[in-house]
Design a protein around this motif. Structure first.
Motif, PDB file in Angstrom:
ATOM      1  N   LEU A 558       0.848  -1.181   0.000  1.00 47.96           N
ATOM      2  CA  LEU A 558       0.000   0.000   0.000  1.00 47.96           C
ATOM      3  C   LEU A 558       0.886   1.235   0.000  1.00 47.96           C
ATOM      4  CD1 LEU A 558      -2.604  -1.049   2.716  1.00 47.96           C
ATOM      5  CD2 LEU A 558      -2.694  -1.465   0.262  1.00 47.96           C
ATOM      6  N   ILE A 559       0.649   2.138  -0.933  1.00 44.05           N
ATOM      7  CA  ILE A 559       1.413   3.386  -1.014  1.00 44.05           C
ATOM      8  C   ILE A 559       0.450   4.561  -1.026  1.00 44.05           C
ATOM      9  CG2 ILE A 559       2.937   4.791  -2.452  1.00 44.05           C
ATOM     10  CD1 ILE A 559       4.399   2.375  -3.277  1.00 44.05           C
ATOM     11  N   GLN A 560       0.649   5.481  -0.084  1.00 43.73           N
ATOM     12  CA  GLN A 560      -0.186   6.678  -0.004  1.00 43.73           C
ATOM     13  C   GLN A 560       0.504   7.814  -0.732  1.00 43.73           C
ATOM     14  OE1 GLN A 560      -0.666   8.938   3.740  1.00 43.73           O
ATOM     15  NE2 GLN A 560      -2.841   8.437   3.582  1.00 43.73           N
ATOM     16  N   LYS A 561      -0.217   8.435  -1.666  1.00 45.70           N
ATOM     17  CA  LYS A 561       0.390   9.474  -2.502  1.00 45.70           C
ATOM     18  C   LYS A 561      -0.240  10.830  -2.184  1.00 45.70           C
ATOM     19  CE  LYS A 561       1.629   6.315  -6.214  1.00 45.70           C
ATOM     20  NZ  LYS A 561       1.602   6.035  -7.658  1.00 45.70           N
ATOM     21  N   PRO A 562       0.543  11.740  -1.559  1.00 40.67           N
ATOM     22  CA  PRO A 562       0.003  13.061  -1.202  1.00 40.67           C
ATOM     23  C   PRO A 562      -0.522  13.837  -2.397  1.00 40.67           C
ATOM     24  CG  PRO A 562       2.100  12.674  -0.104  1.00 40.67           C
ATOM     25  CD  PRO A 562       1.916  11.564  -1.084  1.00 40.67           C
ATOM     26  N   ARG A 563       0.127  13.703  -3.560  1.00 46.18           N
ATOM     27  CA  ARG A 563      -0.290  14.489  -4.720  1.00 46.18           C
ATOM     28  C   ARG A 563      -1.571  13.952  -5.364  1.00 46.18           C
ATOM     29  NH1 ARG A 563       5.217  16.430  -7.856  1.00 46.18           N
ATOM     30  NH2 ARG A 563       6.171  17.435  -6.058  1.00 46.18           N
ATOM     31  N   LYS A 564      -2.054  12.814  -4.898  1.00 44.48           N
ATOM     32  CA  LYS A 564      -3.330  12.293  -5.377  1.00 44.48           C
ATOM     33  C   LYS A 564      -4.391  12.439  -4.296  1.00 44.48           C
ATOM     34  CE  LYS A 564      -3.632   8.541  -7.715  1.00 44.48           C
ATOM     35  NZ  LYS A 564      -3.562   7.135  -8.112  1.00 44.48           N
ATOM     36  N   GLY A 565      -4.244  13.484  -3.478  1.00 46.84           N
ATOM     37  CA  GLY A 565      -5.211  13.703  -2.410  1.00 46.84           C
ATOM     38  C   GLY A 565      -5.100  12.665  -1.315  1.00 46.84           C
ATOM     39  N   TYR A 566      -3.889  12.116  -1.143  1.00 40.77           N
ATOM     40  CA  TYR A 566      -3.605  11.102  -0.128  1.00 40.77           C
ATOM     41  C   TYR A 566      -4.392   9.811  -0.374  1.00 40.77           C
ATOM     42  CZ  TYR A 566      -1.051  14.713   2.283  1.00 40.77           C
ATOM     43  OH  TYR A 566      -0.131  15.693   2.593  1.00 40.77           O
ATOM     44  N   ASP A 567      -4.718   9.560  -1.650  1.00 39.25           N
ATOM     45  CA  ASP A 567      -5.303   8.275  -1.984  1.00 39.25           C
ATOM     46  C   ASP A 567      -4.260   7.178  -1.812  1.00 39.25           C
ATOM     47  OD1 ASP A 567      -7.678   9.430  -2.588  1.00 39.25           O
ATOM     48  OD2 ASP A 567      -7.416   9.411  -4.763  1.00 39.25           O
ATOM     49  N   ILE A 568      -4.738   5.977  -1.570  1.00 35.68           N
ATOM     50  CA  ILE A 568      -3.829   4.845  -1.367  1.00 35.68           C
ATOM     51  C   ILE A 568      -3.897   3.946  -2.590  1.00 35.68           C
ATOM     52  CG2 ILE A 568      -3.370   2.789   0.016  1.00 35.68           C
ATOM     53  CD1 ILE A 568      -4.389   4.287   2.436  1.00 35.68           C
ATOM     54  N   ASP A 569      -2.746   3.700  -3.202  1.00 39.31           N
ATOM     55  CA  ASP A 569      -2.643   2.769  -4.323  1.00 39.31           C
ATOM     56  C   ASP A 569      -2.199   1.418  -3.806  1.00 39.31           C
ATOM     57  OD1 ASP A 569      -3.385   4.754  -5.984  1.00 39.31           O
ATOM     58  OD2 ASP A 569      -1.423   5.079  -6.903  1.00 39.31           O
ATOM     59  N   THR A 570      -2.803   0.378  -4.330  1.00 41.29           N
ATOM     60  CA  THR A 570      -2.464  -0.987  -3.922  1.00 41.29           C
ATOM     61  C   THR A 570      -1.713  -1.667  -5.058  1.00 41.29           C
ATOM     62  OG1 THR A 570      -4.465  -1.092  -2.570  1.00 41.29           O
ATOM     63  CG2 THR A 570      -3.387  -3.179  -3.100  1.00 41.29           C
ATOM     64  N   TYR A 571      -0.575  -2.247  -4.740  1.00 41.63           N
ATOM     65  CA  TYR A 571       0.247  -2.945  -5.731  1.00 41.63           C
ATOM     66  C   TYR A 571       0.377  -4.405  -5.308  1.00 41.63           C
ATOM     67  CZ  TYR A 571       1.598   1.700  -7.343  1.00 41.63           C
ATOM     68  OH  TYR A 571       1.581   2.985  -7.812  1.00 41.63           O
ATOM     69  N   SER A 572       0.019  -5.308  -6.225  1.00 41.13           N
ATOM     70  CA  SER A 572       0.208  -6.744  -5.982  1.00 41.13           C
ATOM     71  C   SER A 572       1.475  -7.164  -6.699  1.00 41.13           C
ATOM     72  CB  SER A 572      -0.999  -7.529  -6.500  1.00 41.13           C
ATOM     73  OG  SER A 572      -2.165  -7.167  -5.784  1.00 41.13           O
ATOM     74  N   LEU A 573       2.440  -7.593  -5.947  1.00 41.92           N
ATOM     75  CA  LEU A 573       3.749  -7.931  -6.496  1.00 41.92           C
ATOM     76  C   LEU A 573       3.957  -9.430  -6.379  1.00 41.92           C
ATOM     77  CD1 LEU A 573       5.801  -5.065  -4.809  1.00 41.92           C
ATOM     78  CD2 LEU A 573       4.644  -5.026  -7.011  1.00 41.92           C
ATOM     79  N   ASP A 574       4.096 -10.093  -7.549  1.00 45.30           N
ATOM     80  CA  ASP A 574       4.364 -11.526  -7.533  1.00 45.30           C
ATOM     81  C   ASP A 574       5.329 -11.864  -8.658  1.00 45.30           C
ATOM     82  OD1 ASP A 574       2.919 -11.710  -9.946  1.00 45.30           O
ATOM     83  OD2 ASP A 574       1.047 -11.887  -8.840  1.00 45.30           O
ATOM     84  N   GLY A 575       5.550 -13.116  -8.885  1.00 51.22           N
ATOM     85  CA  GLY A 575       6.532 -13.552  -9.875  1.00 51.22           C
ATOM     86  C   GLY A 575       6.151 -13.236 -11.294  1.00 51.22           C
TER      87      GLY A 575
END
Length: 863
Positions: A558-575
């Motif tokens: 989970l990454i919170q981005k201040p420049r996107k109004g503090y929206d949280i982007d979810t990244y699924s990282l796998d092989g």
């Protein structure tokens, strides 16, 4: 007649019996003749030397030798020296001695006290005993012990010169006239001496304390193997000494936190000296408070100390005070007109210095400070955060200094910020008009002008004043240009390859954990293109392991981005997606930082990226980590400046995997240069190039409906005399073809309904199947003019149009097509591209394109 009466034969006989060496006998005879001459000349000497003439051994009884030296003060200076030399030689003939009785020895160095004896035998005697006791009891280095003894004499001499009455008392009662430590301090307070470095008085007191410990009690602080005399501080407040001793016993100053012991000892001694300087001017502030006096009355004493001490001294004082208080002392606590903004996530203050505003218009500072206090307290109820509030106060400061105070200083001083809404908002309108004018004249940028206007409207709204919507600044066109500039400022693939190479090289070479952390940060960022600030804010709780049926490891981030109004982007990282990014994150969490994570406080332990400096563990901050990465890569030899804003939006994981794969095969990467690596091991990915080309062809086919789009690029080495000349290059069409027919349909109104057998859509030539170019500077100049002038003007012309994404895609495809054509030209004739760029720089737009842009001379004119 006196010559016959004065008989020194007995003296000569006594001394002769003690000598066997002929040279010594001659020297003694010579000095006996000197003595005889002096006795004949001075009657005062004859009266006191009778015992010496009768028995030379009387020199060593009842201070007789010393008394003779004292009496010699009544004769001429040259004869005084000669007389004392005679006495010394007589004494050395009788016994082995190396000093006169009027001197005192300190580490084999004789200090002459005769001038004190001649003032007062008692004072000289006590000073002799005091220095001898100091020599015996001192635990300091030899040079320091000797220096203190000499400085004690100097201090006593300056005191006698400063006060003749004190000199009389000392002559009569000796050193014990100072009957106590308190009396000693009082005398020097009443009769101050010239002591620039404040070392003479402590030296005299140290000598006196060695002489009479009961009368002159010395209070010392022990730190490691050193002792510091703090008797004067103890006289002011004993609690202060107790607090300093507790600090000296702390782990920091004992060197148990990986600090150098010698260095910490030296720094502590300097800190005590700094406190002594402050205490000399502000004794009352320490009474009953000790070090706590520094924070009374809103750190009034600390503010005073800042004016008394040098910068390095004050910095060291802050360190010891923070250790004593158990918390950080912030800069705004002791510096006036600093507005603090606390960032909870970073646990740090950012400050704005309003001292310029205070000096320009001091009447409004109290109002600004009230607004700041109110806004920070009510921030949880606002629809913006601390970052926005900090930015607004920054813009407000510049707005006051540049636009309000220079013209409306009297109104601002008299009415405060409420003057902006007075007289039908005339001041507000004047400021807005000036901002708009400066933006149009390019005195300030569009973004700055918009920010200043936003700060003005915000100030008006929170102070209950009407906001006038006048003299607006158009921001949309600026955003379009900024987006285009940002796209053009991205890293090229070659630059990314160089960055990746040196990041991997650094990871393979270094064993330093702090450098490895920075390089892994860069590695993850280049692969993922995440912004720096959100990356440094990643917490361990943002990383979650996901159980998959295939048993392959996967994580969710989970990454919170201040420049996107503090929206949280979810990244699924796998092989199957970005496996390497996942592995890097897990390596940083479980291996790289695991060994020292427990040393940090609860706040620091929560973050993924934390660094260790000695025993201090803290989270990594955005500004520091980028600077550290740049420093490491520059030291490794990388010529590309690391800038996270220049990485392509979709990241470079595919490129990173490609370079890393080649580097694994390239076992001697550490031993060769980046050029060697590129030449022998790196290959360009054709798959990505074909994908980009396919996308561009698809866009152009939709845009140029009815005309055939050919992705193939045809480059000629010489002009084709059969081809038609166009502003972009050459056209191989024979006329009356599908392209001409389609152009005729689209532009029938321009030809008045007449049929035209030729296509004249020069803006689309580069994608046409009939298009040709020649590998020479002239045709390169034509292409560059088309790309940098015509396409730039086309982009600017649609910047204010709503829903213009499709047009922008077409322009981007045309821009990329020109770049691809120039690459093919460079393969066949590299010099043509270089010379073409020179023509472009020297002459501007090509004459063939004059019909399209008649008033433009430089690229900057259309932006």
């Amino acid at each position: 007649m006196l010559d016959t009466v004065l008989d020194l034969s007995q003296l000569e006989e006594q001394l002769g019996r003690c000598l066997t060496d002929e040279n010594c006998k001659k020297r003694i005879k010579l000095h006996i003749s000197f003595l005889k001459r002096l006795l004949l000349r001075y009657s005062v000497l004859r009266s006191h030397c009778q015992s010496l003439i009768q028995d030379v051994n009387s020199l060593f009884r009842d201070d007789y030798w010393l008394k003779l030296e004292i009496q010699a003060q009544h004769i001429e200076p040259e004869d005084d020296v000669l007389f004392r030399r005679c006495l010394f030689h007589f004494a050395t003939a009788l016994t082995k001695i190396n000093s006169r009785p009027s001197t005192v020895s300190v580490f084999d160095t004789n200090i002459d006290l005769l001038h004190w004896y001649r003032k007062s035998f008692r004072l000289g005697k006590e000073l002799n005993d005091a220095i001898a006791a100091w020599d015996k009891r001192s635990t300091l280095a030899r040079s320091t012990t000797l220096s203190n003894a000499q400085m004690a004499q100097k201090c006593l001499q300056l005191l006698c010169e400063a006060s003749p009455s004190v000199a009389e008392q000392l002559n009569e009662y000796g050193l014990l006239w100072f009957n106590s430590t308190m009396h000693f301090r009082q005398v020097f307070n009443e009769y101050p001496i010239k002591d620039k470095h404040c070392v003479l008085q402590p030296a005299l007191f140290s000598v006196l304390s060695a002489f009479k410990p009961d009368h002159f009690q010395v209070i010392r602080i022990t730190i490691n193997d050193k002792c510091i005399d703090v008797t004067d501080l103890n006289d002011i407040e004993p609690l202060l000494v107790e607090q300093l001793q507790a600090l000296a016993n702390s782990d920091k100053f004992k060197g148990e936190l990986e600090h150098d012991v010698v260095s910490m000892t030296r720094r502590f001694i300097a800190i005590v000296s700094s406190i002594r300087i402050v205490a000399d001017k502000n004794k009352c502030a320490f009474v009953d408070e000790g070090l706590d006096g520094f924070k009374k009355d809103e750190f009034a004493l600390l503010k005073e100390a800042k004016t008394l001490l040098r910068r390095d001294q004050f910095t060291e004082l802050l360190i010891v005070l923070e250790l004593h208080f158990g918390h950080e002392i912030h800069r705004h606590d002791y510096v006036d007109h600093l507005l603090p903004f606390y960032f909870e996530k970073k646990r740090k203050y950012r400050l704005i210095d309003y001292s310029d505003v205070a000096s320009t218009c001091p009447e409004i500072m109290s109002e600004i400070e009230r607004i700041h206090k109110s806004e920070t307290e009510l921030l949880p109820e606002k629809n913006y955060d601390m970052r926005t509030l900090h930015t607004r106060f920054t813009h407000l400061k510049r707005l006051i200094l540049k636009y309000i105070a220079p013209t409306f200083k009297d109104e601002l001083s008299k009415y405060g910020v409420s003057c902006l809404g007075m007289k039908n908002n005339c001041i507000q309108k004047a400021v807005f008009q000036q901002l708009q004018s400066d933006v149009k004249a390019k005195v300030i940028s569009v973004s700055s002008g918009t920010s200043y206007m936003g700060a003005m409207r915000w100030l008006m709204s929170i102070t209950g004043q009407q906001v006038v919507e006048a003299f607006k600044i158009s921001f949309k066109r600026y955003q379009r240009h900024a987006r285009r500039a940002k796209m053009e400022d991205l890293y090229s693939d070659d630059e990314l390859r160089e960055l990746i190479f040196y990041i991997e090289k650094g990871i393979k070479e270094t064993d330093n954990v702090k450098q490895l952390l920075a390089l892994y940060f860069a590695r993850i960022q280049v692969k993922s293109c995440w912004n720096t600030s959100p990356m440094t804010d990643i917490e361990l709780s943002d990383i979650a392991d996901v159980a998959l049926p295939t048993a392959k490891k996967s994580i969710t981030l989970l990454i919170q981005k201040p420049r996107k109004g503090y929206d949280i982007d979810t990244y699924s990282l796998d092989g199957r997606t970005v496996n390497s990014v996942m592995r890097d994150i897990v390596y940083v969490k479980d291996t790289l930082t695991h060994g020292y994570r427990h040393l940090g406080d609860r706040h620091a332990q929560n973050y993924l990226f934390i660094s260790k400096e000695k025993t201090n563990v803290s989270r990594v901050f955005a500004g520091n980590i980028i600077a550290h990465i740049k420093s490491i890569l520059n030291r490794l030899g990388c010529t590309v400046n690391y800038d996270s804003m220049r990485i392509r939006k979709n990241g470079a994981n595919h490129l990173y995997r490609e370079v890393a794969k080649q580097m694994r095969a390239y076992e001697s990467a550490k031993l060769h240069t980046f050029d060697t690596f590129i030449k022998h091991y790196q290959r360009v990915s054709e798959e990505k190039t074909q994908q980009t080309l396919h996308t561009a062809v698809d866009v152009m086919q939709r845009y140029f409906t009815g005309r055939e789009i050919d992705p193939e690029i045809k480059v000629l080495m010489v002009d084709d005399v059969r081809a038609q000349k166009t502003p972009t290059g050459e056209c191989a069409s024979q006329g009356n073809d599908a392209e001409a027919s389609q152009y005729g349909k689209e532009h029938r109104h321009l030809s008045g309904g007449k049929e035209n057998g030729w296509c004249s859509d020069f803006l689309a030539c580069v994608w046409c199947k009939h298009f040709r170019t020649v590998a020479d500077p002239e045709h390169v100049w034509q292409l560059l003019s088309y790309r940098d002038y015509v396409l730039a003007d086309m982009s600017a012309s649609i910047s204010d149009i709503e829903n213009n994404e499709f047009q922008q895609e077409a322009i981007t495809a045309l821009h990329q097509r020109v770049d691809d054509i120039l690459e093919q030209v460079a393969i066949k004739n590299p010099k043509a591209v270089t010379k073409g760029k020179e023509l472009m720089a020297e002459k501007g737009i090509h004459p063939f394109w004059a019909f399209a842009l008649t008033s433009v001379k430089t690229v900057g004119d259309i932006l």
